[in-house]
Design an enzyme around this catalytic site. Structure first.
Site, PDB file in Angstrom:
ATOM      1  N   ARG A 148       0.856  -1.180   0.000  1.00  0.00           N
ATOM      2  CA  ARG A 148       0.000   0.000   0.000  1.00  0.00           C
ATOM      3  C   ARG A 148       0.891   1.228   0.000  1.00  0.00           C
ATOM      4  NH1 ARG A 148      -3.765   1.975   5.035  1.00  0.00           N
ATOM      5  NH2 ARG A 148      -1.950   3.262   5.470  1.00  0.00           N
ATOM      6  N   TYR A 160      -3.234  11.260   6.208  1.00  0.00           N
ATOM      7  CA  TYR A 160      -3.433   9.903   6.725  1.00  0.00           C
ATOM      8  C   TYR A 160      -2.357   8.956   6.162  1.00  0.00           C
ATOM      9  CZ  TYR A 160      -4.737   5.148   6.916  1.00  0.00           C
ATOM     10  OH  TYR A 160      -4.641   3.810   7.113  1.00  0.00           O
ATOM     11  N   ASP A 210      -5.165   3.738   0.263  1.00  0.00           N
ATOM     12  CA  ASP A 210      -6.275   3.970   1.200  1.00  0.00           C
ATOM     13  C   ASP A 210      -6.676   5.442   1.148  1.00  0.00           C
ATOM     14  OD1 ASP A 210      -8.085   4.007   3.280  1.00  0.00           O
ATOM     15  OD2 ASP A 210      -6.763   3.016   4.722  1.00  0.00           O
ATOM     16  N   HIS A 212      -9.189   6.562   2.901  1.00  0.00           N
ATOM     17  CA  HIS A 212      -9.580   6.784   4.303  1.00  0.00           C
ATOM     18  C   HIS A 212     -10.794   7.709   4.438  1.00  0.00           C
ATOM     19  CE1 HIS A 212      -8.599   6.638   8.680  1.00  0.00           C
ATOM     20  NE2 HIS A 212      -8.107   5.468   8.303  1.00  0.00           N
ATOM     21  N   GLU A 236      -9.208   2.071  -1.281  1.00  0.00           N
ATOM     22  CA  GLU A 236      -9.909   1.685  -0.059  1.00  0.00           C
ATOM     23  C   GLU A 236     -10.704   2.857   0.503  1.00  0.00           C
ATOM     24  OE1 GLU A 236      -7.177  -0.074   2.660  1.00  0.00           O
ATOM     25  OE2 GLU A 236      -8.324   0.573   4.405  1.00  0.00           O
ATOM     26  N   GLU A 262     -13.657  -1.718   7.035  1.00  0.00           N
ATOM     27  CA  GLU A 262     -12.925  -1.855   8.299  1.00  0.00           C
ATOM     28  C   GLU A 262     -13.693  -1.259   9.479  1.00  0.00           C
ATOM     29  OE1 GLU A 262      -9.314   0.245   7.117  1.00  0.00           O
ATOM     30  OE2 GLU A 262      -9.840   1.864   8.479  1.00  0.00           O
ATOM     31  N   ARG A 283     -13.777  -5.531   3.911  1.00  0.00           N
ATOM     32  CA  ARG A 283     -12.656  -5.417   4.855  1.00  0.00           C
ATOM     33  C   ARG A 283     -13.053  -5.638   6.312  1.00  0.00           C
ATOM     34  NH1 ARG A 283      -7.995  -3.708   4.433  1.00  0.00           N
ATOM     35  NH2 ARG A 283      -7.967  -1.990   5.924  1.00  0.00           N
ATOM     36  N   GLU A 339      -4.518  -7.461   5.227  1.00  0.00           N
ATOM     37  CA  GLU A 339      -3.609  -6.384   5.623  1.00  0.00           C
ATOM     38  C   GLU A 339      -2.691  -6.885   6.745  1.00  0.00           C
ATOM     39  OE1 GLU A 339      -5.606  -2.974   7.221  1.00  0.00           O
ATOM     40  OE2 GLU A 339      -3.854  -1.683   6.999  1.00  0.00           O
ATOM     41  N   TRP A 402     -11.964  11.700   9.216  1.00  0.00           N
ATOM     42  CA  TRP A 402     -10.511  11.492   9.330  1.00  0.00           C
ATOM     43  C   TRP A 402     -10.068  10.260   8.566  1.00  0.00           C
ATOM     44  CZ3 TRP A 402      -7.807   7.384  11.702  1.00  0.00           C
ATOM     45  CH2 TRP A 402      -6.404   7.517  11.573  1.00  0.00           C
TER      46      TRP A 402
END
Ligand code: GCO
Ligand code: MG
Length: 402
Positions: A148, A160, A210, A212, A236, A262, A283, A339, A402
């Protein structure tokens, strides 16, 4: 019938905070479960200590499915990260006990190997493009087949995913660090470094990124389209997923694969994403989505719709849930990738795990159960430290995801 005799909840911070559940039966078998919810750890510890432990004493540890139903339906108040993490810890510990009782590693109870190893990705990052490229090279040299890539957006502090120490750790301050966010700057910059990674290292490995949760659906569509030539394994969390329907718009514009889940805790949170084929990878994890029992249900639903697994595995998932993840990953037919971020060195003083890394893959322990031990004496050397995840603010001062 054996009975659950003792249930203990440990909260310790060996390099970062972990909440660990240990269930002991009257015939002396122990099982471990991870109950870590980053930045909200004590809420889960209390849920376990104050509300679940009294329900477990004297119960049959072999009845894993029944216990899951009892804790889920029996709470009346359903879902949510705190409840589902607490249920996950109990469920994982009971699978550990069942494996030890049967004399088999947990993956054997789940149907045995579907593959030789669990493909993993790790995190390369940089404060600028040259340092990101060096980091990608380092991971490729370590044998990773999937990496990643994240780099700090110039002139925007606190992007991030940029590592400061040995392991990337976003929960690093006593109160939330407030970090600035500028969508236009990110959208202009991120595609350039993903292109630079492909230009330098080619296409012989999987490249991930990602977002995020930082973009709106149409911004995410623009991003996905702009990186198509990089052939990402996935982008992601391109947009927050409370509104599952939002992903349809992204899908209409780009062939860049999408991974989400996630922060999701139940099959209902990903139902439309899966059944409408709005994502490519789910995820959700053992620790935050109700344990092995519930995650396997999510993965089975995903298999019907050609959605593959890609479970979260950041530093805040303890070696217990990482071991459980590898047992599940090696056995499910629709595994995609796992991951693998690793943990601070101190964590190894408290957790002994049988999971091994070789040739870009993780391999489960062959010991009965999960193959993880918890050293509570060592854990006493690492008292709990309160740490929060950061909060993002747009340049005008308003709160952003975030
Ligand atoms: C990832 C995640 C993490 C989370 C962290 C929050 O893809 O690994 O996005 O870095 O931010 O797990 O606790
Ligand atoms: Mg993520």
């Amino acid at each position: 019938m054996s009975k659950i005799e003792r249930v203990e909840v440990f909260v310790a911070s060996p390099g970062r905070t972990f909440v660990t559940l240990r269930i002991t039966t009257d015939d002396g078998v122990t099982g471990l479960g991870d109950a870590t919810l980053n930045g909200r750890e004590l809420a889960v510890a209390s849920y376990l200590r104050d509300h679940l432990v009294p329900l477990l004493i004297g119960k049959d540890p072999a009845r894993i499915e029944d216990m899951w139903q009892y804790l889920y339906r029996g709470a009346y108040w359903r879902r949510g990260p705190v409840t589902m993490t607490a249920i996950a810890a109990v469920d994982t510990a009971l699978w550990d006990i069942k494996g030890k009782t049967a004399g088999l590693p947990v993956y054997q109870l789940l149907g045995g190997h579907s593959r030789d190893g669990v493909l993993v990705y790790s995190h390369a990052s940089g404060t600028d493009v040259p340092s990101l490229l060096d980091d990608v090279q380092r991971y490729l040299e370590l044998g990773y087949k999937a990496v990643r890539a994240q780099a700090a957006v110039p002139d925007v502090g606190g992007t991030y995913g940029v590592r400061k120490g040995k392991v990337y750790e976003p929960a690093a301050t006593e109160l939330p660090d407030e970090q600035p966010w500028d969508t236009e700057a990110y959208l202009g910059f991120a595609p350039t470094y993903l292109e630079a990674v492909r230009e330098r290292f080619g296409f012989g490995f999987h490249l991930l990124h990602d977002v995020h949760h930082r973009l709106t659906p149409i911004e995410a569509a623009r991003f996905g389209k702009s990186v198509e030539a990089c052939r990402l394994f996935w982008m992601e969390d391109p947009t927050p997923a409370e509104n599952q329907e939002a992903f349809r718009l992204i899908r209409q514009h780009t062939t860049t694969p999408i991974a989400v889940g996630e922060v999701m805790n139940s099959i209902w949170d990903v139902q439309h994403l899966i059944t409408e084929q709005l994502i490519d990878y789910v995820r959700t994890t053992v620790v935050h989505a109700g344990g092995i029992t519930h995650l396997r249900r999510i993965f089975d639903l995903a298999a019907l719709y050609q959605v593959r697994t890609g479970s979260h595995g950041a530093t805040d998932l303890s070696p217990v849930s990482m071991a459980a993840a590898v047992h599940l990953d090696i056995s499910v037919p629709n595994f995609g990738i796992q991951e693998h971020m690793g943990h601070p060195d101190e964590a190894a003083e408290v957790f002994r795990t049988g999971v091994t890394f070789a040739d870009g893959m993780l391999h489960p322990s062959e010991e009965p159960g999960l193959g993880v031990e918890y050293d509570e004496k060592a854990a006493e050397r690492f008292p709990y430290q309160q740490r929060y995840l950061p909060v993002a603010r747009r340049l005008d001062g308003s709160v952003h995801d975030w």
